[in-house]
Design a protein around this motif. Structure first.
Motif, PDB file in Angstrom:
ATOM      1  N   ASP A   1       1.227  -6.256  -4.253  1.00  0.00           N
ATOM      2  CA  ASP A   1       2.466  -6.297  -3.472  1.00  0.00           C
ATOM      3  C   ASP A   1       2.624  -5.054  -2.597  1.00  0.00           C
ATOM      4  O   ASP A   1       2.010  -4.006  -2.823  1.00  0.00           O
ATOM      5  N   ALA A   2       3.468  -5.191  -1.578  1.00  0.00           N
ATOM      6  CA  ALA A   2       3.765  -4.100  -0.652  1.00  0.00           C
ATOM      7  C   ALA A   2       4.888  -3.227  -1.196  1.00  0.00           C
ATOM      8  O   ALA A   2       5.586  -3.585  -2.162  1.00  0.00           O
ATOM      9  N   ARG A   3       5.050  -2.066  -0.552  1.00  0.00           N
ATOM     10  CA  ARG A   3       6.230  -1.230  -0.769  1.00  0.00           C
ATOM     11  C   ARG A   3       7.212  -1.484   0.375  1.00  0.00           C
ATOM     12  O   ARG A   3       6.937  -2.232   1.299  1.00  0.00           O
ATOM     13  N   ASP A   4       8.353  -0.809   0.328  1.00  0.00           N
ATOM     14  CA  ASP A   4       9.369  -1.015   1.362  1.00  0.00           C
ATOM     15  C   ASP A   4       8.933  -0.521   2.734  1.00  0.00           C
ATOM     16  O   ASP A   4       9.568  -0.848   3.741  1.00  0.00           O
ATOM     17  N   ASP A   5       7.856   0.279   2.804  1.00  0.00           N
ATOM     18  CA  ASP A   5       7.349   0.720   4.107  1.00  0.00           C
ATOM     19  C   ASP A   5       6.363  -0.269   4.708  1.00  0.00           C
ATOM     20  O   ASP A   5       5.705   0.043   5.702  1.00  0.00           O
ATOM     21  N   TYR A   6       6.251  -1.462   4.110  1.00  0.00           N
ATOM     22  CA  TYR A   6       5.395  -2.566   4.551  1.00  0.00           C
ATOM     23  C   TYR A   6       3.934  -2.391   4.135  1.00  0.00           C
ATOM     24  O   TYR A   6       3.128  -3.311   4.337  1.00  0.00           O
ATOM     25  N   ASN A   7       3.563  -1.267   3.587  1.00  0.00           N
ATOM     26  CA  ASN A   7       2.174  -1.017   3.189  1.00  0.00           C
ATOM     27  C   ASN A   7       1.950  -1.323   1.709  1.00  0.00           C
ATOM     28  O   ASN A   7       2.887  -1.328   0.909  1.00  0.00           O
ATOM     29  N   ILE A   8       0.697  -1.503   1.344  1.00  0.00           N
ATOM     30  CA  ILE A   8       0.326  -1.849  -0.026  1.00  0.00           C
ATOM     31  C   ILE A   8       0.789  -0.780  -1.011  1.00  0.00           C
ATOM     32  O   ILE A   8       0.762   0.421  -0.713  1.00  0.00           O
ATOM     33  N   ASP A   9       1.222  -1.215  -2.172  1.00  0.00           N
ATOM     34  CA  ASP A   9       1.730  -0.324  -3.210  1.00  0.00           C
ATOM     35  C   ASP A   9       0.576   0.095  -4.125  1.00  0.00           C
ATOM     36  O   ASP A   9       0.012  -0.750  -4.841  1.00  0.00           O
ATOM     37  N   PRO A  10       0.189   1.368  -4.134  1.00  0.00           N
ATOM     38  CA  PRO A  10      -0.931   1.788  -4.981  1.00  0.00           C
ATOM     39  C   PRO A  10      -0.727   1.460  -6.459  1.00  0.00           C
ATOM     40  O   PRO A  10      -1.697   1.146  -7.168  1.00  0.00           O
ATOM     41  N   ALA A  11       0.508   1.520  -6.933  1.00  0.00           N
ATOM     42  CA  ALA A  11       0.765   1.215  -8.345  1.00  0.00           C
ATOM     43  C   ALA A  11       0.418  -0.234  -8.667  1.00  0.00           C
ATOM     44  O   ALA A  11       0.005  -0.548  -9.796  1.00  0.00           O
ATOM     45  N   GLU A  12       0.559  -1.120  -7.673  1.00  0.00           N
ATOM     46  CA  GLU A  12       0.219  -2.521  -7.880  1.00  0.00           C
ATOM     47  C   GLU A  12      -1.293  -2.748  -7.802  1.00  0.00           C
ATOM     48  O   GLU A  12      -1.812  -3.680  -8.422  1.00  0.00           O
ATOM     49  N   ILE A  13      -1.998  -1.904  -7.038  1.00  0.00           N
ATOM     50  CA  ILE A  13      -3.461  -2.033  -6.942  1.00  0.00           C
ATOM     51  C   ILE A  13      -4.092  -1.884  -8.316  1.00  0.00           C
ATOM     52  O   ILE A  13      -4.955  -2.669  -8.724  1.00  0.00           O
ATOM     53  N   GLU A  14      -3.693  -0.844  -9.024  1.00  0.00           N
ATOM     54  CA  GLU A  14      -4.306  -0.528 -10.319  1.00  0.00           C
ATOM     55  C   GLU A  14      -4.210  -1.709 -11.285  1.00  0.00           C
ATOM     56  O   GLU A  14      -5.123  -1.976 -12.065  1.00  0.00           O
ATOM     57  N   LYS A  15      -3.114  -2.460 -11.194  1.00  0.00           N
ATOM     58  CA  LYS A  15      -2.914  -3.592 -12.090  1.00  0.00           C
ATOM     59  C   LYS A  15      -3.878  -4.747 -11.817  1.00  0.00           C
ATOM     60  O   LYS A  15      -4.084  -5.599 -12.684  1.00  0.00           O
ATOM     61  N   LYS A  16      -4.447  -4.785 -10.628  1.00  0.00           N
ATOM     62  CA  LYS A  16      -5.238  -5.936 -10.212  1.00  0.00           C
ATOM     63  C   LYS A  16      -6.745  -5.721 -10.341  1.00  0.00           C
ATOM     64  O   LYS A  16      -7.532  -6.623 -10.029  1.00  0.00           O
ATOM     65  N   ILE A  17      -7.155  -4.555 -10.781  1.00  0.00           N
ATOM     66  CA  ILE A  17      -8.585  -4.256 -10.865  1.00  0.00           C
ATOM     67  C   ILE A  17      -9.212  -4.967 -12.064  1.00  0.00           C
ATOM     68  O   ILE A  17      -8.678  -4.942 -13.168  1.00  0.00           O
ATOM     69  N   THR A  18     -10.351  -5.637 -11.791  1.00  0.00           N
ATOM     70  CA  THR A  18     -11.122  -6.300 -12.842  1.00  0.00           C
ATOM     71  C   THR A  18     -12.579  -5.865 -12.717  1.00  0.00           C
ATOM     72  O   THR A  18     -12.943  -5.096 -11.825  1.00  0.00           O
ATOM     73  N   ALA A  19     -13.419  -6.420 -13.567  1.00  0.00           N
ATOM     74  CA  ALA A  19     -14.848  -6.123 -13.491  1.00  0.00           C
ATOM     75  C   ALA A  19     -15.463  -6.656 -12.206  1.00  0.00           C
ATOM     76  O   ALA A  19     -16.540  -6.200 -11.790  1.00  0.00           O
ATOM     77  N   LYS A  20     -14.789  -7.593 -11.542  1.00  0.00           N
ATOM     78  CA  LYS A  20     -15.301  -8.171 -10.307  1.00  0.00           C
ATOM     79  C   LYS A  20     -14.871  -7.406  -9.057  1.00  0.00           C
ATOM     80  O   LYS A  20     -15.363  -7.689  -7.961  1.00  0.00           O
ATOM     81  N   THR A  21     -13.945  -6.472  -9.205  1.00  0.00           N
ATOM     82  CA  THR A  21     -13.423  -5.745  -8.043  1.00  0.00           C
ATOM     83  C   THR A  21     -14.491  -4.830  -7.469  1.00  0.00           C
ATOM     84  O   THR A  21     -15.089  -4.035  -8.185  1.00  0.00           O
ATOM     85  N   LYS A  22     -14.703  -4.947  -6.157  1.00  0.00           N
ATOM     86  CA  LYS A  22     -15.709  -4.122  -5.500  1.00  0.00           C
ATOM     87  C   LYS A  22     -15.110  -3.209  -4.425  1.00  0.00           C
ATOM     88  O   LYS A  22     -15.719  -2.203  -4.053  1.00  0.00           O
ATOM     89  N   ALA A  23     -13.943  -3.569  -3.904  1.00  0.00           N
ATOM     90  CA  ALA A  23     -13.384  -2.779  -2.807  1.00  0.00           C
ATOM     91  C   ALA A  23     -11.873  -2.963  -2.740  1.00  0.00           C
ATOM     92  O   ALA A  23     -11.319  -3.950  -3.241  1.00  0.00           O
ATOM     93  N   ILE A  24     -11.245  -1.995  -2.092  1.00  0.00           N
ATOM     94  CA  ILE A  24      -9.822  -2.066  -1.741  1.00  0.00           C
ATOM     95  C   ILE A  24      -9.745  -2.087  -0.222  1.00  0.00           C
ATOM     96  O   ILE A  24     -10.436  -1.321   0.455  1.00  0.00           O
TER      97      ILE A  24
END
Length: 384
Positions: free
Chosen positions: A122-145
């Motif tokens: 999800d985004a933050r209120d500044d319209y950009n991606i929320d780093p705190a939400e990135i961490e939650k989505k990482i799996t063994a298949k994640t290769k890039a952000i």
């Protein structure tokens, strides 16, 4: 293309000419000096230097210099810049790339056509991606952000880079809005493993068709990208890998070099015009302006605020000859093309709230203070 709903309340002169008095489209004014460009193009024609010509070499060198990077690789479009960057990193079927659902279609299209699965944070209120939400989505298949520097404001790269380092992930920055932006003293081209830019006619640095460019400090990735954009050819008679055809056209490189000479003025104008709107709209209770950070240089490919009664305000402004736009009313996770991902309304509440309330106003270098004052007064009048 104007939607049928908006078309119903457009002024008659817009329906006839396609131009409102205060318009987002400024290309006629920006290329009023086109005779200068024609002269340069005639030289290309005289030389017959059409494919990866000297103008491409020069625009790559100049672009790398203004971004403080070792390499810039010209390609066919900003979308191709994203796609080829993913392929240069080895992204393929079964891999996951984390990005934001609040972006243009090309971001997600590049991930999917590279063979990977887009995973939304999800985004933050500044319209950009929320780093705190990135961490939650990482799996063994994640290769890039793939962070998107939306409207020319760099994302929270300290946090994103820390996450990428912790998990051994590459960062492909979608900087298509962000030429000449900076984050804590670092150029937008320096943000991430690779940064991707667009020369589309609606971007801050634009050409007469499609074009894009990739910035990186990696010698290895730069070499691979030069192969990937040109059929994998290391020379006329040697093909090292079977690849793609996505060369920056030499004619478009001429236009891009011409525009590089204007980019500082374009950038300064957009920043000044956006600050003027900030000052004029800040005291309207129904308008929310994103926080402006002193150590982040935003270049305002779009000037966006969040509004109460957004759709009615847009209708009112267009009826009064102001080209107010919505970028974009349906976020990526709710698009028909994303149905295979299985998302539903409510999955990304901040993104959905932005999509329901954000409005874009023209801030290009040709808008006048009188026109901006008119926009401000119209918004004040709408809210009474």
């Amino acid at each position: 293309m104007t939607s049928p709903i908006i078309q119903n309340f457009l002024p008659e002169q817009y329906r006839q000419t396609g131009a409102l008095e205060i318009n987002h489209n400024y290309l006629h004014d920006q290329f009023a000096d086109h005779e200068v460009i024609w002269t340069k193009i005639r030289e290309v024609v005289r030389r017959g230097d059409f494919t990866l010509g000297s103008e491409v070499d020069q625009v790559e060198a100049e672009f790398a210099a203004i971004n403080g990077v070792k390499h810039a690789i010209g390609v066919g479009s900003g979308t191709d810049a994203l796609f080829l960057s993913l392929k240069a990193l080895g992204i393929d079927k079964g891999d996951e790339v984390i990005t934001t659902p609040y972006t243009f279609y090309a971001t997600i299209g590049a991930i999917v056509t590279a063979g990977a699965t887009p995973v939304f944070a999800d985004a933050r209120d500044d319209y950009n991606i929320d780093p705190a939400e990135i961490e939650k989505k990482i799996t063994a298949k994640t290769k890039a952000i793939m962070p998107v520097h939306w409207s020319g404001k760099p994302c929270d790269m300290d946090a994103i880079e820390a996450i990428a380092k912790k998990h051994g992930l590459a960062i492909v920055s979608d900087a298509c809005h962000a030429i000449k932006a900076s984050y804590k003293g670092r150029h937008s081209g320096e943000l991430g493993t690779i940064a991707c830019f667009s020369f589309h006619p609606l971007k801050n640095l634009n050409v007469w068709g499609d074009g894009g460019i990739i910035a990186t400090n990696s010698d290895e990735l730069a070499d691979k990208l030069r192969l990937l954009r040109n059929h994998g050819l290391a020379g006329r008679d040697e093909c090292r890998i079977f690849a793609y055809n996505s060369r920056l056209d030499t004619i478009q490189a001429v236009v891009a070099r011409h525009m590089l000479g204007k980019i500082d003025h374009i950038t300064a104008s957009r920043i000044a015009n956006s600050q003027y709107f900030d000052d004029g709209l800040r005291d309207i209770p129904q308008i929310t302006i994103p926080a402006r950070e002193a150590d982040v240089k935003q270049v305002y490919h779009l000037y966006m605020v969040r509004c109460e009664q957004r759709d009615m305000l847009q209708k009112y402004l267009v009826e009064n000859n102001v080209d107010a736009k919505v970028h974009y009313p349906v976020p990526m996770h709710l698009q028909p093309a994303a149905a295979f991902l299985g998302h539903k309304m409510g999955d990304f509440p901040v993104t959905e709230a932005i999509a329901a309330s954000a409005l874009s106003l023209p801030v290009h270098e040709f808008i006048t203070r009188e026109q901006q004052d008119r926009v401000i007064q119209l918004i004040k009048a709408f809210y009474g």
